[in-house]
Design a protein around this motif. Structure first.
Motif, mmCIF file in Angstrom:
data_model
loop_
_atom_site.group_PDB
_atom_site.id
_atom_site.type_symbol
_atom_site.label_atom_id
_atom_site.label_comp_id
_atom_site.label_asym_id
_atom_site.label_seq_id
_atom_site.Cartn_x
_atom_site.Cartn_y
_atom_site.Cartn_z
ATOM 1 N N LEU A 1 0.960 -1.244 -0.021
ATOM 2 C CA LEU A 1 -0.006 -0.015 0.120
ATOM 3 C C LEU A 1 0.836 1.251 -0.098
ATOM 4 O O LEU A 1 1.892 1.303 0.596
ATOM 5 C CB LEU A 1 -0.868 -0.082 1.334
ATOM 6 C CG LEU A 1 -1.895 -1.132 1.148
ATOM 7 C CD1 LEU A 1 -2.695 -0.892 2.774
ATOM 8 C CD2 LEU A 1 -2.910 -1.133 0.156
ATOM 9 N N ASN A 2 0.365 1.976 -0.871
ATOM 10 C CA ASN A 2 1.225 3.307 -0.729
ATOM 11 C C ASN A 2 0.962 4.354 0.537
ATOM 12 O O ASN A 2 1.456 5.590 0.190
ATOM 13 C CB ASN A 2 1.322 4.126 -2.040
ATOM 14 C CG ASN A 2 1.548 3.505 -3.258
ATOM 15 O OD1 ASN A 2 2.817 2.679 -3.229
ATOM 16 N ND2 ASN A 2 1.197 3.317 -4.341
ATOM 17 N N VAL A 3 -0.001 3.934 1.108
ATOM 18 C CA VAL A 3 -0.736 4.668 2.480
ATOM 19 C C VAL A 3 -0.520 3.975 3.521
ATOM 20 O O VAL A 3 -0.664 2.779 3.533
ATOM 21 C CB VAL A 3 -1.992 5.278 2.027
ATOM 22 C CG1 VAL A 3 -2.611 6.161 3.407
ATOM 23 C CG2 VAL A 3 -2.130 6.196 0.931
ATOM 24 N N PRO A 4 -0.101 4.443 4.813
ATOM 25 C CA PRO A 4 0.192 3.707 5.868
ATOM 26 C C PRO A 4 -1.077 3.118 6.399
ATOM 27 O O PRO A 4 -2.339 3.613 6.040
ATOM 28 C CB PRO A 4 0.664 4.621 7.054
ATOM 29 C CG PRO A 4 1.299 5.871 6.329
ATOM 30 C CD PRO A 4 0.532 5.805 5.014
ATOM 31 N N ALA A 5 -1.255 1.753 7.019
ATOM 32 C CA ALA A 5 -2.493 1.302 7.466
ATOM 33 C C ALA A 5 -3.394 2.194 8.121
ATOM 34 O O ALA A 5 -4.343 1.873 8.157
ATOM 35 C CB ALA A 5 -1.941 -0.023 8.067
ATOM 36 N N GLY A 6 -2.661 2.746 9.109
ATOM 37 C CA GLY A 6 -3.627 3.773 10.135
ATOM 38 C C GLY A 6 -4.418 4.504 9.097
ATOM 39 O O GLY A 6 -5.346 5.278 9.884
ATOM 40 N N ARG A 7 -4.330 4.763 8.104
ATOM 41 C CA ARG A 7 -5.053 5.740 7.345
ATOM 42 C C ARG A 7 -5.987 4.996 6.480
ATOM 43 O O ARG A 7 -6.291 5.910 5.268
ATOM 44 C CB ARG A 7 -4.057 6.953 6.578
ATOM 45 C CG ARG A 7 -3.597 7.900 7.652
ATOM 46 C CD ARG A 7 -2.409 8.782 6.948
ATOM 47 N NE ARG A 7 -2.495 9.091 5.662
ATOM 48 C CZ ARG A 7 -1.762 9.598 4.768
ATOM 49 N NH1 ARG A 7 -0.280 9.366 5.354
ATOM 50 N NH2 ARG A 7 -1.949 9.935 3.820
ATOM 51 N N MET A 8 -5.966 3.852 6.217
ATOM 52 C CA MET A 8 -6.558 3.105 5.044
ATOM 53 C C MET A 8 -8.150 2.351 5.739
ATOM 54 O O MET A 8 -8.553 1.602 5.203
ATOM 55 C CB MET A 8 -5.752 2.047 4.986
ATOM 56 C CG MET A 8 -4.718 2.475 3.846
ATOM 57 S SD MET A 8 -5.295 3.240 2.379
ATOM 58 C CE MET A 8 -5.479 1.718 1.539
ATOM 59 N N SER A 9 -8.594 2.658 6.837
ATOM 60 C CA SER A 9 -9.955 2.383 7.574
ATOM 61 C C SER A 9 -10.939 2.390 6.331
ATOM 62 O O SER A 9 -10.984 3.416 5.511
ATOM 63 C CB SER A 9 -10.301 2.953 8.722
ATOM 64 O OG SER A 9 -11.444 2.766 9.086
ATOM 65 N N ALA A 10 -11.996 1.561 6.304
ATOM 66 C CA ALA A 10 -12.876 1.462 5.256
ATOM 67 C C ALA A 10 -13.983 2.542 5.747
ATOM 68 O O ALA A 10 -14.771 2.831 4.947
ATOM 69 C CB ALA A 10 -13.699 0.110 5.347
ATOM 70 N N TYR A 11 -14.025 2.694 6.993
ATOM 71 C CA TYR A 11 -14.936 3.950 7.764
ATOM 72 C C TYR A 11 -14.259 4.879 8.405
ATOM 73 O O TYR A 11 -13.427 4.669 9.025
ATOM 74 C CB TYR A 11 -15.796 3.049 8.734
ATOM 75 C CG TYR A 11 -16.616 1.851 8.199
ATOM 76 C CD1 TYR A 11 -17.397 2.068 7.229
ATOM 77 C CD2 TYR A 11 -16.382 0.917 8.792
ATOM 78 C CE1 TYR A 11 -17.996 0.875 6.756
ATOM 79 C CE2 TYR A 11 -16.925 -0.442 8.374
ATOM 80 C CZ TYR A 11 -17.924 -0.367 7.121
ATOM 81 O OH TYR A 11 -18.604 -1.521 6.660
#
Length: 454
Positions: free
Chosen positions: A59-69
């Motif tokens: 992912l090109n974005v950290p996991a902490g900013r990838m929430s579905a909600y």
């Protein structure tokens, strides 16, 4: 008894999956009867973006900013923790395949919840759409037509455009038009150098996949700019600058550069300035005249993309290691002509250089102009006037909230879209934070509309 409203979501990639989940979630909150038809022959949640199984495709974005909600910002991180405790943290750039798996789980949870909404997964390709007195009817590839009260076009990213490809190259088996087609990269010859056209995010993934000892992977684009890396650690959030409502594009450009420079001085990193523009990007884009938007797309977009759409630090280091070793070479260049032989392609660049390579791969990124998309659904919508191309050449012409603006200019009450097809209205409309917000707003609009509230 009134008939249960039906909303068709065409496309089961990230945008379609998030839309279906939000519709079901909204129906549960309202205790409203609803049927959601999710139409796509592919695997739920994967799409083009998250179909790769390669561990180095992150992912090109950290996991902490990838929430579905957006109202549960740690949702994805909590999912990762349940799946593999202690393996991933919010600051990590995790494999893209994990995110596809997560999206499928998000939809499964929404569909199995206690609400009255029901999900119907239709593993077919939508090849046409007609307006009816009661909404729309979708024509499927090999099944009966499906009626619905409204439809959401979540078509994701289309294969790269090919207007730049010389005819001789286009006919050659050594030209790869779509690197993310299943098994496409495995079909390339094992020997000979490879030329990648495009130097953005797609190129980075493809180059690292193809790079090996004894092979040079050459990448060219008009400007030769590489995506910049993300910061090694989280950065502070800076407020966006204010802009004069009467400013032209040159004044806006100066203000943006001044803002980024000020953030670099204050926070020690230019990325703070770029990220701080996120809340005002759409407003700025909509402020520009059509001529100014065209000017930006031609003169500024490459520089913007290289700084706005960044790569993980680990990927950036791997890329630089390959460049230092000479296995990957990146620079400016445009193809003028090409001639295919039995075992190679001879490419002539506009600056007079010639390259002999074993294959040419189109890494120019998704085709944005719907007039050049090879898709029967899109072509049919344009031909019947139910949809129109955006004047910028970026997706469909839409209202700011995602209603299609057909050829007659009257906002549709039954056709909606989100994600990349809304770039003409919003410019930045492809990242998960934007798409999840669009899906949330779209569900609220649809379940509050006359068509879906029968």
């Amino acid at each position: 008894m009134p008939e249960t409203p039906r909303i068709a979501v065409v496309g089961a990639g990230a945008a379609g999956t998030l839309t279906a989940a939000q519709l079901l979630r909204r129906a549960a909150a309202l205790q409203a009867e609803l049927q959601v038809l999710l139409i796509d022959p592919g695997v739920t949640g994967r799409g083009v973006a998250y179909a790769s199984t390669a561990a180095h495709h992150l992912l090109n974005v950290p996991a902490g900013r990838m929430s579905a909600y957006h109202d549960a910002p740690d949702h994805f991180v909590r999912w990762l923790t349940r799946r593999a405790p202690g393996v991933h943290a919010g600051a990590d750039h995790v494999p893209r395949a994990l995110y596809g798996e997560y999206l499928a789980d998000v939809l499964d949870a929404a569909a199995s919840g206690p609400g009255p909404g029901r999900l119907h997964r239709v593993h077919e390709r939508a090849v046409g759409l007609r307006r009816t007195d009661h909404g729309v009817t979708l024509d499927l590839g090999s099944d009966e037509p499906v009626p619905a009260d409204a439809a959401v076009l979540a078509l994701g990213n289309f294969p790269p455009g090919s207007a730049w490809v010389p005819p001789a190259l286009h006919r050659s088996s050594r030209y790869l038009p779509a690197p993310w087609a299943p098994g496409a990269l495995e079909c390339l010859p094992d020997h000979g150098d490879v030329l990648l056209v495009g130097t953005g995010l797609t190129m980075v993934d493809v180059a690292l996949t193809l790079s090996r000892a004894g092979r040079a992977v050459r990448a060219i684009s008009r400007h030769g700019l590489l995506p910049q890396p993300h910061a090694e650690s989280p950065l502070p959030v800076a407020p966006p600058p204010s802009f004069d409502s009467g400013a032209d594009i040159r004044q806006i450009r100066r203000s943006l550069l001044s803002h980024v420079s000020a953030c670099r001085r204050t926070y020690g990193d230019w990325r703070v300035g770029i990220d701080g523009l996120r809340p005002v990007t759409a407003e700025l884009w909509q402020h520009l005249s059509p001529a100014a938007q065209a000017h930006f797309l031609h003169h500024d977009q490459a520089l913007w993309n290289s700084h706005r759409h960044r790569i993980p630090p680990t990927v950036a280091r791997a890329l630089q290691d390959e460049i230092a070793a000479g296995r990957i070479q990146v620079g400016p260049g445009e193809i003028a002509d090409a001639a295919a032989t039995q075992d190679s392609v001879l490419v002539r660049l506009r600056d007079g250089r010639t390259l002999s390579v074993g294959a040419v791969v189109n890494c120019t990124g998704p085709q944005a102009d719907v007039r050049h998309v090879d898709d029967p659904l899109v072509a049919g919508l344009l031909a019947t006037g139910l949809a129109a191309p955006d004047p910028t050449g970026l997706g469909f012409h839409t209202t700011p909230n995602g209603r299609l603006l057909p050829a007659d200019g009257t906002a549709s009450d039954v056709l909606w879209t989100l994600g990349s097809l809304r770039r003409g209205a919003l410019f930045e409309s492809t990242a998960i934070p934007e798409i999840r917000a669009q899906a949330h707003a779209l569900a609220a609009d649809l379940l509050g509309s006359k068509k879906a509230g029968r």
